[in-house]
Scaffold this active site. Structure first.
Site, PDB file in Angstrom:
ATOM      1  N   ASP A   1     -15.796  -3.477  -1.279  1.00 57.37           N
ATOM      2  CA  ASP A   1     -15.001  -3.108   0.032  1.00 57.37           C
ATOM      3  C   ASP A   1     -16.871  -2.959   0.822  1.00 57.37           C
ATOM      4  OD1 ASP A   1     -12.564  -3.549  -1.151  1.00 57.37           O
ATOM      5  OD2 ASP A   1     -12.972  -1.243  -1.510  1.00 57.37           O
TER       6      ASP A   1
ATOM      7  N   ASP B   1       1.199  -0.786  -0.042  1.00 56.86           N
ATOM      8  CA  ASP B   1       0.037   0.034   0.054  1.00 56.86           C
ATOM      9  C   ASP B   1       0.854   1.386  -0.250  1.00 56.86           C
ATOM     10  OD1 ASP B   1      -1.909  -1.203   0.144  1.00 56.86           O
ATOM     11  OD2 ASP B   1      -3.084  -0.878   2.277  1.00 56.86           O
TER      12      ASP B   1
END
Length: 241
Positions: free
Chosen positions: A129, A8
């Protein structure tokens, strides 16, 4: 089953967030390409990269770091974060990215995702998500009124490669992957599902691998690797078995 170690990116650095909160970022390194090579040396053939800044900005913010990863990593790079136009998709495929993950645009502009899935067969992953079963968007800052199952059904006939299901409440928290919800989603859709969020050790990898025939394509893990709780080489071997 594929194990995707995660990279990330925030301000060009390798970080992990807690529950998707940009203000709760832990920095694990300042050389994303070197991190990708560490994963490769452990045996990883896939890596999952997220441009966190891009998720909020709606456009690429860590382009140099992503490009460095693509050039360094000998396997397949799966990329998400701020990819919302045909030009974005084409540019990243031209740059060498293997698969593109689209989340916010999948909810707000589903026809765009369907068009891209048909244009780039096997190259588009839809991010589902979830916050308490509902789809979250815009870097998880907003929660919609669309359920994860309804979201999945919208893309079953569109040529999408797979769904990436993240339980936001577990992401980066080492609480254990929400295996029940992941398998339930896989059983309710024709699309393969990639699990994400909360992986804390080999038990999660083992339990998900046992459910591979239910439609579990892979699992993404980040903090457990960085914190030394999960040995990547062992996880890869377990997933293959």
């Amino acid at each position: 089953m594929i194990v995707f170690p995660a990279i990330d990116l925030k301000n060009g650095e390798v970080v992990r967030l807690a529950e998707g909160d940009m203000d709760r970022a832990t920095v694990y390194g300042d050389d994303p390409a070197a991190q990708a090579m560490v994963f490769s040396e452990a045996g990883a053939e896939h890596v999952h990269v997220v441009d966190l800044d891009g998720s909020f900005a709606g456009s690429a913010q860590n382009r140099e770091a992503v490009q460095a990863i693509v050039e360094a990593f000998p396997g397949y790079v799966q990329l998400g974060g701020g990819i919302r136009t045909p030009e974005d998709v084409e540019g990243w495929f031209d740059a060498g990215v293997a698969r593109i993950v689209i989340g916010t645009a999948a909810l707000k502009n589903p026809q765009f995702v369907k068009d891209m899935a048909r244009a780039y067969e096997g190259g588009i992953v839809v991010a589902v998500d979830a916050r308490e079963g509902m789809v979250a968007t815009d870097g998880w800052a907003e929660t919609s009124d669309v359920s994860i199952v309804d979201m999945a059904h919208r893309f079953e006939d569109a040529g999408v490669a797979s769904l990436l299901f993240t339980d936001i409440g577990r992401d980066g928290m080492l609480k254990g992957c929400n295996i029940e919800a992941t398998v339930d989603l896989a059983q309710q859709t024709d699309l393969p599902v990639i699990a994400s969020g909360g992986v804390k050790g080999l038990d999660d990898i083992h339990m998900l691998a046992l459910q591979a025939e239910q439609g579990i394509e892979g699992v993404i893990t980040g903090r457990a690797i960085y914190d030394g709780r999960l040995d990547l080489a062992t996880a890869l071997a377990m997933a293959k078995r």
